[in-house]
Design a protein around this motif. Structure first.
Motif, PDB file in Angstrom:
ATOM      1  N   PRO A  61       0.828  -1.213   0.000  1.00 48.54           N
ATOM      2  CA  PRO A  61       0.000   0.000   0.000  1.00 48.54           C
ATOM      3  C   PRO A  61       0.862   1.263   0.000  1.00 48.54           C
ATOM      4  CG  PRO A  61      -0.877  -1.597   1.558  1.00 48.54           C
ATOM      5  CD  PRO A  61       0.426  -2.167   1.058  1.00 48.54           C
ATOM      6  N   GLU A  62       2.017   1.214   0.690  1.00 45.02           N
ATOM      7  CA  GLU A  62       2.887   2.395   0.751  1.00 45.02           C
ATOM      8  C   GLU A  62       3.458   2.721  -0.630  1.00 45.02           C
ATOM      9  OE1 GLU A  62       3.092  -0.230   2.885  1.00 45.02           O
ATOM     10  OE2 GLU A  62       2.109   0.830   4.550  1.00 45.02           O
ATOM     11  N   GLN A  63       3.903   1.674  -1.339  1.00 45.48           N
ATOM     12  CA  GLN A  63       4.435   1.913  -2.691  1.00 45.48           C
ATOM     13  C   GLN A  63       3.341   2.457  -3.601  1.00 45.48           C
ATOM     14  OE1 GLN A  63       6.027  -2.138  -3.259  1.00 45.48           O
ATOM     15  NE2 GLN A  63       7.909  -1.169  -3.933  1.00 45.48           N
ATOM     16  N   ARG A  64       2.190   1.783  -3.551  1.00 43.37           N
ATOM     17  CA  ARG A  64       1.085   2.216  -4.411  1.00 43.37           C
ATOM     18  C   ARG A  64       0.773   3.695  -4.159  1.00 43.37           C
ATOM     19  NH1 ARG A  64      -3.796  -0.067  -1.971  1.00 43.37           N
ATOM     20  NH2 ARG A  64      -3.498   1.816  -0.747  1.00 43.37           N
ATOM     21  N   ALA A  94       0.997   9.274  -5.785  1.00 41.01           N
ATOM     22  CA  ALA A  94       1.232  10.688  -5.455  1.00 41.01           C
ATOM     23  C   ALA A  94       2.134  11.330  -6.505  1.00 41.01           C
ATOM     24  CB  ALA A  94       1.851  10.805  -4.063  1.00 41.01           C
ATOM     25  N   ILE A  95       3.148  10.601  -6.956  1.00 43.70           N
ATOM     26  CA  ILE A  95       4.019  11.132  -8.014  1.00 43.70           C
ATOM     27  C   ILE A  95       3.199  11.346  -9.284  1.00 43.70           C
ATOM     28  CG2 ILE A  95       5.936  10.540  -9.554  1.00 43.70           C
ATOM     29  CD1 ILE A  95       7.341   9.264  -7.186  1.00 43.70           C
ATOM     30  N   ALA A  96       2.332  10.386  -9.610  1.00 43.06           N
ATOM     31  CA  ALA A  96       1.486  10.523 -10.797  1.00 43.06           C
ATOM     32  C   ALA A  96       0.626  11.780 -10.692  1.00 43.06           C
ATOM     33  CB  ALA A  96       0.610   9.285 -10.964  1.00 43.06           C
ATOM     34  N   ARG A  97       0.043  11.986  -9.517  1.00 39.44           N
ATOM     35  CA  ARG A  97      -0.835  13.142  -9.319  1.00 39.44           C
ATOM     36  C   ARG A  97      -0.041  14.437  -9.457  1.00 39.44           C
ATOM     37  NH1 ARG A  97      -3.073  10.750  -5.151  1.00 39.44           N
ATOM     38  NH2 ARG A  97      -1.733  11.848  -3.675  1.00 39.44           N
ATOM     39  N   ARG A  98       1.103  14.513  -8.783  1.00 38.76           N
ATOM     40  CA  ARG A  98       1.885  15.750  -8.798  1.00 38.76           C
ATOM     41  C   ARG A  98       2.386  16.085 -10.193  1.00 38.76           C
ATOM     42  NH1 ARG A  98       5.326  13.468  -4.659  1.00 38.76           N
ATOM     43  NH2 ARG A  98       4.068  13.464  -2.790  1.00 38.76           N
ATOM     44  N   PRO A 103      -1.862   7.082 -13.878  1.00 40.39           N
ATOM     45  CA  PRO A 103      -1.513   5.906 -13.059  1.00 40.39           C
ATOM     46  C   PRO A 103      -1.848   4.641 -13.852  1.00 40.39           C
ATOM     47  CG  PRO A 103      -3.132   7.339 -11.948  1.00 40.39           C
ATOM     48  CD  PRO A 103      -3.062   7.774 -13.378  1.00 40.39           C
ATOM     49  N   CYS A 104      -0.836   3.854 -14.150  1.00 35.88           N
ATOM     50  CA  CYS A 104      -1.014   2.666 -14.994  1.00 35.88           C
ATOM     51  C   CYS A 104      -0.731   1.410 -14.186  1.00 35.88           C
ATOM     52  CB  CYS A 104      -0.067   2.757 -16.198  1.00 35.88           C
ATOM     53  SG  CYS A 104      -0.496   4.096 -17.327  1.00 35.88           S
ATOM     54  N   GLY A 105      -0.640   0.285 -14.863  1.00 27.27           N
ATOM     55  CA  GLY A 105      -0.270  -0.929 -14.151  1.00 27.27           C
ATOM     56  C   GLY A 105      -0.716  -2.186 -14.857  1.00 27.27           C
ATOM     57  N   GLY A 106      -0.405  -3.301 -14.229  1.00 23.13           N
ATOM     58  CA  GLY A 106      -0.745  -4.600 -14.795  1.00 23.13           C
ATOM     59  C   GLY A 106      -0.138  -5.682 -13.926  1.00 23.13           C
ATOM     60  N   SER A 107      -0.383  -6.925 -14.338  1.00 20.92           N
ATOM     61  CA  SER A 107       0.061  -8.062 -13.532  1.00 20.92           C
ATOM     62  C   SER A 107       1.520  -8.415 -13.768  1.00 20.92           C
ATOM     63  CB  SER A 107      -0.787  -9.282 -13.867  1.00 20.92           C
ATOM     64  OG  SER A 107      -0.592  -9.650 -15.236  1.00 20.92           O
TER      65      SER A 107
END
Ligand code: AMP
Ligand code: ZN
Ligand code: FE
Ligand code: FE
Length: 300
Positions: free
Chosen positions: A240-243, A248-252, A257-261
């Motif tokens: 959760p901390e990394q996410r 937050a970096i994405a927002r700033r 915010p992307c992602g995948g498995s």
């Protein structure tokens, strides 16, 4: 009981919401499934949108796109480029306008040469460490791009390691004795190459850059200035901390915010479509392509 009709859209669907997964590998690089098998698995698991992102190759994309058309899966053509950095591991995802965009497609041949040279150096280190395997032993485990997972498989087959995990832990991990960094293309150049090819560059697994929070943000900012449009936030192994830190970096920095498995095969670490909690929003590909179309810094 009848479901109430949703406004103007016909009956409300009772099936689970469509899922998206924007990071997955096939046998064109270090995945275990063929592109068609991967797309079939997406269809079976209810993954309606799937990006195929093999390491440094586009070779799996025509088969994946054909399977997507046949099975009703939206296949996004993609790539995961190995980028040269002095420490850690830098992978740049690119979501592409088609299966063979230029200049990316032409540039990849040169990058594969670097990969082959690097592989020779890795095998040289292993021989020095008393764990020799041949290039043929390694190549047996892939239809395309050779990488460390194939070396790991060869080490297991030769009896030098008890499992692929053991092979990484003892020899191949980023800080291991047989690790050799990638050469061939630098971070900003890779971002510009994807943009020049009409694609959307996205930073994969930011944690493997091994930068502190402040340094990570300034690095990502300079990549954004070169044309980066997204950063992976939704990954199943993120704490959760990394996410929250990457979100937050994405927002700033106004990145998507992307992602995948990062699916590599059945029974490996994570299942296709597992993008963590909360899952990747299914409209993410539209956001990254919109970011490329509109006003984000163009390659200069
Ligand atoms: P390469 O492109 O040759 O550097 O290999 C990178 C790939 O190796 C990654 O995409 C993962 O699939 C795999 N990998 C990297 N580090 C590890 C690790 N510590 N354990 C297992 N697999 C790993
Ligand atoms: Zn991989
Ligand atoms: Fe990666
Ligand atoms: Fe990957």
């Amino acid at each position: 009981m009848r479901a109430a009709p949703a406004r103007g859209r016909g009956p409300r669907r009772l099936s689970p919401p469509a899922r998206a997964d924007l990071h997955a590998h096939t046998r064109a690089s270090d995945g275990d499934l063929t592109p068609a098998e991967l797309v079939r698995r997406a269809a079976d698991l209810g993954v309606a949108t799937l990006a195929v992102t093999d390491h440094d190759t586009l070779d799996g994309l025509p088969e994946a796109l054909a399977a997507g058309a046949a099975l009703g899966v939206r296949v996004i053509p993609g790539i995961e480029i190995s980028v040269a950095v002095p420490h850690g591991m830098f992978h740049l995802l690119g979501y592409l306008p088609g299966p063979s965009p230029e200049p990316l497609a032409s540039r990849l041949a040169g990058l594969r040469e670097h990969r082959a040279l690097r592989m020779e150096r890795i095998l040289g280190r292993l021989a020095e460490l008393g764990a020799p395997v041949s290039m043929a032993d390694v190549a047996r485990h892939t239809d395309g791009t050779v990488g460390r997972p194939h070396v790991a498989a060869a080490l297991v087959a030769a009896g030098h390691a008890s499992s692929r995990e053991d092979a990484f832990a003892r020899f191949l991990a980023d800080d291991g004795p047989a690790f050799v960094p990638h050469r061939g293309i630098g971070p900003h150049e890779a971002v510009r190459l994807v943009r020049e090819s009409g694609g959307a560059p996205v930073l994969a697994h930011p944690g493997t850059l091994r930068l502190g929070a402040r340094h990570l943000q300034s690095t990502v900012q300079s990549l954004r200035d070169a044309g980066l449009v997204g950063i992976e936030v939704h990954r199943p192994e993120h704490t959760p901390e990394q996410r929250d830190a990457y979100a937050a970096i994405a927002r700033r920095l106004r990145l998507v915010p992307c992602g995948g498995s990062d699916f590599h095969g059945p029974g490996q670490r994570f299942e296709l479509g597992d993008t963590g909690v909360p899952p990747l929003p299914p409209d993410t590909p539209d956001l990254v392509f919109r970011a490329v179309g509109e006003g984000v810094p163009s390659p200069g």
